[in-house]
Structures are given as structure tokens and as C-alpha cells.
Design a protein around this motif. Sequence first.
Motif, mmCIF file in Angstrom:
data_model
loop_
_atom_site.group_PDB
_atom_site.id
_atom_site.type_symbol
_atom_site.label_atom_id
_atom_site.label_comp_id
_atom_site.label_asym_id
_atom_site.label_seq_id
_atom_site.Cartn_x
_atom_site.Cartn_y
_atom_site.Cartn_z
ATOM 1 N N LEU A 44 -4.541 -19.626 36.162
ATOM 2 C CA LEU A 44 -3.741 -18.431 35.922
ATOM 3 C C LEU A 44 -2.269 -18.779 35.695
ATOM 4 O O LEU A 44 -1.610 -18.206 34.822
ATOM 5 N N SER A 45 -1.751 -19.739 36.461
ATOM 6 C CA SER A 45 -0.348 -20.147 36.294
ATOM 7 C C SER A 45 -0.112 -20.751 34.919
ATOM 8 O O SER A 45 0.900 -20.466 34.250
ATOM 9 N N ALA A 46 -1.051 -21.584 34.484
ATOM 10 C CA ALA A 46 -0.917 -22.202 33.166
ATOM 11 C C ALA A 46 -0.962 -21.146 32.074
ATOM 12 O O ALA A 46 -0.207 -21.208 31.090
ATOM 13 N N ALA A 47 -1.843 -20.163 32.233
ATOM 14 C CA ALA A 47 -1.937 -19.101 31.246
ATOM 15 C C ALA A 47 -0.667 -18.257 31.213
ATOM 16 O O ALA A 47 -0.196 -17.859 30.136
ATOM 17 N N ILE A 48 -0.112 -17.982 32.380
ATOM 18 C CA ILE A 48 1.127 -17.205 32.449
ATOM 19 C C ILE A 48 2.240 -17.918 31.686
ATOM 20 O O ILE A 48 2.988 -17.296 30.920
ATOM 21 N N ASP A 49 2.349 -19.229 31.862
ATOM 22 C CA ASP A 49 3.416 -19.994 31.199
ATOM 23 C C ASP A 49 3.260 -19.958 29.682
ATOM 24 O O ASP A 49 4.228 -19.720 28.944
ATOM 25 N N VAL A 50 2.040 -20.203 29.196
ATOM 26 C CA VAL A 50 1.861 -20.284 27.745
ATOM 27 C C VAL A 50 1.946 -18.910 27.088
ATOM 28 O O VAL A 50 2.512 -18.767 25.999
ATOM 29 N N LEU A 51 1.426 -17.879 27.745
ATOM 30 C CA LEU A 51 1.500 -16.532 27.173
ATOM 31 C C LEU A 51 2.920 -15.984 27.226
ATOM 32 O O LEU A 51 3.310 -15.185 26.370
ATOM 33 N N GLY A 52 3.669 -16.407 28.217
ATOM 34 C CA GLY A 52 5.043 -15.935 28.320
ATOM 35 C C GLY A 52 5.913 -16.373 27.160
ATOM 36 O O GLY A 52 6.949 -15.767 26.877
ATOM 37 N N ASP A 53 5.510 -17.434 26.483
ATOM 38 C CA ASP A 53 6.293 -17.944 25.347
ATOM 39 C C ASP A 53 5.979 -17.231 24.037
ATOM 40 O O ASP A 53 6.631 -17.495 23.026
ATOM 41 N N ILE A 54 4.953 -16.363 24.036
ATOM 42 C CA ILE A 54 4.614 -15.656 22.801
ATOM 43 C C ILE A 54 5.497 -14.428 22.669
ATOM 44 O O ILE A 54 5.584 -13.608 23.586
ATOM 45 N N ARG A 57 -3.013 -15.560 17.783
ATOM 46 C CA ARG A 57 -1.983 -16.346 18.485
ATOM 47 C C ARG A 57 -2.341 -16.523 19.957
ATOM 48 O O ARG A 57 -2.172 -17.609 20.527
ATOM 49 N N ILE A 58 -2.844 -15.449 20.584
ATOM 50 C CA ILE A 58 -3.232 -15.528 21.995
ATOM 51 C C ILE A 58 -4.352 -16.545 22.181
ATOM 52 O O ILE A 58 -4.296 -17.408 23.074
ATOM 53 N N GLU A 59 -5.367 -16.475 21.339
ATOM 54 C CA GLU A 59 -6.499 -17.391 21.472
ATOM 55 C C GLU A 59 -6.080 -18.834 21.237
ATOM 56 O O GLU A 59 -6.458 -19.739 22.001
ATOM 57 N N ALA A 60 -5.288 -19.051 20.191
ATOM 58 C CA ALA A 60 -4.849 -20.414 19.881
ATOM 59 C C ALA A 60 -4.040 -21.008 21.032
ATOM 60 O O ALA A 60 -4.231 -22.175 21.417
ATOM 61 N N ALA A 61 -3.141 -20.218 21.597
ATOM 62 C CA ALA A 61 -2.289 -20.709 22.677
ATOM 63 C C ALA A 61 -3.102 -21.036 23.923
ATOM 64 O O ALA A 61 -2.899 -22.084 24.561
ATOM 65 N N LEU A 62 -4.017 -20.174 24.287
ATOM 66 C CA LEU A 62 -4.811 -20.383 25.503
ATOM 67 C C LEU A 62 -5.791 -21.540 25.335
ATOM 68 O O LEU A 62 -5.999 -22.333 26.275
ATOM 69 N N ARG A 63 -6.376 -21.692 24.168
ATOM 70 C CA ARG A 63 -7.304 -22.810 23.964
ATOM 71 C C ARG A 63 -6.550 -24.140 23.988
ATOM 72 O O ARG A 63 -7.030 -25.133 24.553
ATOM 73 N N ALA A 64 -5.381 -24.138 23.368
ATOM 74 C CA ALA A 64 -4.596 -25.379 23.362
ATOM 75 C C ALA A 64 -4.187 -25.774 24.769
ATOM 76 O O ALA A 64 -4.250 -26.951 25.157
ATOM 77 N N GLU A 65 -3.768 -24.817 25.576
ATOM 78 C CA GLU A 65 -3.265 -25.120 26.921
ATOM 79 C C GLU A 65 -4.380 -25.369 27.919
ATOM 80 O O GLU A 65 -4.325 -26.339 28.694
ATOM 81 N N LEU A 66 -5.396 -24.508 27.946
ATOM 82 C CA LEU A 66 -6.403 -24.559 29.009
ATOM 83 C C LEU A 66 -7.596 -25.447 28.660
ATOM 84 O O LEU A 66 -8.111 -26.160 29.531
ATOM 85 N N VAL A 67 -8.029 -25.432 27.442
ATOM 86 C CA VAL A 67 -9.222 -26.202 27.069
ATOM 87 C C VAL A 67 -8.845 -27.613 26.637
ATOM 88 O O VAL A 67 -9.386 -28.611 27.133
ATOM 89 N N GLU A 68 -7.882 -27.701 25.712
ATOM 90 C CA GLU A 68 -7.531 -29.022 25.182
ATOM 91 C C GLU A 68 -6.624 -29.817 26.132
ATOM 92 O O GLU A 68 -6.890 -30.971 26.424
ATOM 93 N N LYS A 69 -5.576 -29.194 26.622
ATOM 94 C CA LYS A 69 -4.611 -29.916 27.461
ATOM 95 C C LYS A 69 -5.141 -30.150 28.863
ATOM 96 O O LYS A 69 -5.073 -31.260 29.395
ATOM 97 N N LEU A 70 -5.717 -29.087 29.488
ATOM 98 C CA LEU A 70 -6.223 -29.231 30.860
ATOM 99 C C LEU A 70 -7.656 -29.752 30.883
ATOM 100 O O LEU A 70 -8.157 -30.141 31.946
ATOM 101 N N GLY A 71 -8.332 -29.738 29.750
ATOM 102 C CA GLY A 71 -9.698 -30.269 29.691
ATOM 103 C C GLY A 71 -10.734 -29.393 30.362
ATOM 104 O O GLY A 71 -11.780 -29.898 30.796
ATOM 105 N N LEU A 72 -10.471 -28.092 30.443
ATOM 106 C CA LEU A 72 -11.423 -27.182 31.087
ATOM 107 C C LEU A 72 -12.468 -26.696 30.084
ATOM 108 O O LEU A 72 -12.194 -26.573 28.886
ATOM 109 N N LYS A 73 -13.668 -26.435 30.591
ATOM 110 C CA LYS A 73 -14.664 -25.767 29.765
ATOM 111 C C LYS A 73 -14.267 -24.301 29.607
ATOM 112 O O LYS A 73 -13.536 -23.748 30.437
ATOM 113 N N ALA A 74 -14.748 -23.681 28.540
ATOM 114 C CA ALA A 74 -14.319 -22.320 28.224
ATOM 115 C C ALA A 74 -14.560 -21.358 29.385
ATOM 116 O O ALA A 74 -13.710 -20.521 29.696
#
Length: 505
Positions: A418-428, A445-462
Amino acid sequence: MSKHNLGPVRLRVAPSPTGDPHVGTAYMALFNLAFARQQGGQFLLRIEDTDRARFREGSEQQVFDTLHWLGLTWDEGPDVGGPVGPYRQSERLATYRPYVEKLLAAGHAYKCWCSPQRLQQMREEQQRAKQATGYDRLCYGKTEEERRQLPGFSETPVVRMLIPDDVELEFNDLIRGRVNAPRPDDQVILKADGFPTYHLAVVVDDHEMQVTHVVRGEEWISSTPKHILLYRWLGLDLPKFAHMPVLRNVDKSKISKRKNPEARLTWFVEQGYVPEAIVNFLALLAYPPAKDAEGNDLEKFTFAEFSRDFAWDKVNPIGPMFDLKKLDWLNGVYIRDLELSDFTSRLLPYLEREGVLSGNPSLGELGRLKDIAALIQTRIVLLKDAVPLVQPFFVGDDMLEIAEDARRDLGPNAAHVLSAAIDVLGDIDDHLASLTEPSAWNVARIEAALRAELVEKLGLKARAAFGPLRTAVSGAKVSPPLFESMAILGKTSTLARLHALRDSL
């Protein structure tokens, strides 16, 4: 016979106002109406309210409302009038008396002074002796004074038919062919309160209203011989008879309002079925679907299509099973095929009933609802299913409740996600770039930002990445699509809900 020439065919449905309208009323109305429309005839609604003990105030209006809701409209009836009214039996009492007098004068009927207690005792004795139950004709051939000298006398008599020994027990049925019915006993045709019984009233009314086809449930097969007798004794033209199969549960028991909530027509409104699906389903219960060019069943069809090709000999006489799973499937098909604006408007009564929206929503609320409706139209089976999916979009961020099962499913990393999502969404940026360019706060834009931060950067499954966000935004494990929901809610509400859930962990 009425002086009016109203042909070519006239059919009717005749419910009794004894409580919530039964689904069987709609079932009978549908088949009567289909044939009437195909033949260019008339369809009548008659209220049979002679059973005053079971009469329920408001039931008649429920009949009108539910049949209109289903689109099964009539040409003549208590609410619209017509040339052969009145269309309530309680308003026709003077009509029946001359027919009774004619039967008495011809010796086809007689007065009976037996008390209810005496009749009950008679039936019990017949049952103990394992005899067929039926009136023993104690009063037949006696004057009132002669009968008064015997036990079980009642001051106010009823009038009974005198069933002959050679009564014809077979008749032609449009659905079943030649039908054999059991022998009737001396049926009461006029009660002590002056009201006719069903058996006399239905014959008189159908004659007076020029009904050409009497279509009713198979439970009336046993009564048809006595009705035919009345027609003949009174010198009236016989209508054609068709006895529809009775609706049954999957265990083959008869559908009853006492046992089955779905026996009440109002139940279907409450649950969120669409009327087109119910009409389609009721037709399929006793009628084969049409075929396409490849020979496949066409189970979805309109009333007009059903009526156009209707034939009585295609009706299945075997009692159909009322399978709610089939109706649910069909209802889902109809919901998905609705135009979006139509679907949205049909949701309003259910949202208003649950307090999600007021009875007079603003244009902004209606616009938001239409956006949400587009997300959920393929996801629901009943209109009421939309309520929990829509509600989170119309509740204050600080009033959103998190369901316990959703909270238990969050997992140990939920706060970090949730913290990571707050940071990335706050920049939109959520401001409009111009009148012609949309805000950057959009689904892509929302989907691209969240996938880049949570799936690709943090390595989480969807599921691990987006599950906590879904719960934060909707309060539930199941919700409309996440990124579209965030776009509709807006940046401020989305971040407020993410913050609220994270801070509660």
C-alpha cells in the motif's frame, strides 16, 4: 350471449386476489396472450374474487403491477374496462342468479340444507369405510320442511348440481388430445352467502365474455366434465379447452407460495430479474425452443417471436421443472445484452432501496453510476447483485468498511504494498492538461504506474500486488476492475482509502 360480436378468438386469465400473485398467473397469461396476439384476437383479465374468506386487500393491484411489469398486457379488464364488464366477479352477482334459477327449474340442480358439521361427519364416515367421498344427496328431492325434520339442518341452503349417472367423462383438449376425467359429485354452484362457486361463475363469465378458448392448469381437468354439463344444460356454446402442465420444483412437487419464495411474482422483482428473461423462461418451461440453421436450440427469444410461431400441439403436457439455475443463466444473458443506459436505469430502484443513492440522484451521480455500470454489466446475474459492487463508489472515504474476509486475506506485506502504491500514484497529475487533453489520472496511466512499481520493481505477482489495493478501494475481496475503479473514484479518494487501510494495519 352478449349482443356484441367480439371474435375471432378471445382468451383470458382469471387470477384470484388471495395474496401475492403466483408465478403461475404469469405463466397462464403468457400462453393465453401469445395465442390471442397470433390470431389477432383479444386477451382479457378477469378478477375471480368470490372466495371472500381468502380475499386480500391490495392483491388485485399487485396482479396489475406485476403483469404490466412483465409486459403481459390485456385488452379488457377491471382497470381498463371493456364491452362485457364488469370484470370482477364480486360485481357480477346479479348475473349468476338467473342461470341458477334456470338450472333449478329444469331439475339440473337442487337446494341443499346440510350444515357444515353434517357434511364433515359424512366425509369422515366415508373415509373410515374407504368409500369415495362425495355428497350423499340427503337433500335431493326434499322440500325445506321435509329436510328440516332431519339432523344437520342449516337455515340457508346452497345449490348443488345434479350429476347424472351417464355423465360424459371424456373431452377434447388442445394440448392433450382426448382426456378422461374422474366422475364428479354433486358440486355446489351457489354458496350460502349468495356468491357462486368457481364452477358456475367460470362458465357464466366465459360465456358472457365470449371466451373462445379456456386455457388453465391441469388441476382443472377433473372439473371440466361438470363445466361441460353446465354449458349444455344452459344451452351455451362450448369453448375449446387447453390444460397447461403445472409448474413443478426439481423434486417434482408442485410450486407453492407456502413453500417456495419464487412462487411469488413479487419475489422476482425483489431479486432483480429482468422481465424479458422471466417471460422467455416461462415460455421455455412448456414449449420447445426454435432451431437455428444448424439445428441448435435458440433458447433466447422475444415474446413476439414466441407468439408468431405458437401452436397448442407443441406444448409439452408433462409438468415442467422450475429450475432457477436455468433462469439465472438466462437472466445474465439478458442483462449483458441490455444497452448501457437501459442497464443503468434498471439498477436505480435497487440502489435506492438499499440507500446507496437517493430517489432523486444528481446528474453527477448518474454519470458516475453509468461509468460503474459499464464495469459490472458482465459480472452480475441479478440486478440486486450490483448493490455491493456500486456502493463503495458512493460512500465517503472515511465511511468505507473493510469486510472481515477481505482483511484476513491481505497477507503480511500489505502495508508495504500500500505504501509503494501511495508513492507512485501520488506522482500522477490529476489535473486536466487542457480542454481537449484528458487528465493523466486515467486507466492506462494508473495501470502502467502500478505494474511498473509493484510487479516489475518489487517482483510481486499480480494477486499479491493488487489484492490489498482492491480491498482498500472497495472494502471487499471482489470488486469491479481495479484500475477503472481508481479512475472513477479519482486521485484524492483513491489515496485516502489506501492511506486508511495501511494505517489500520
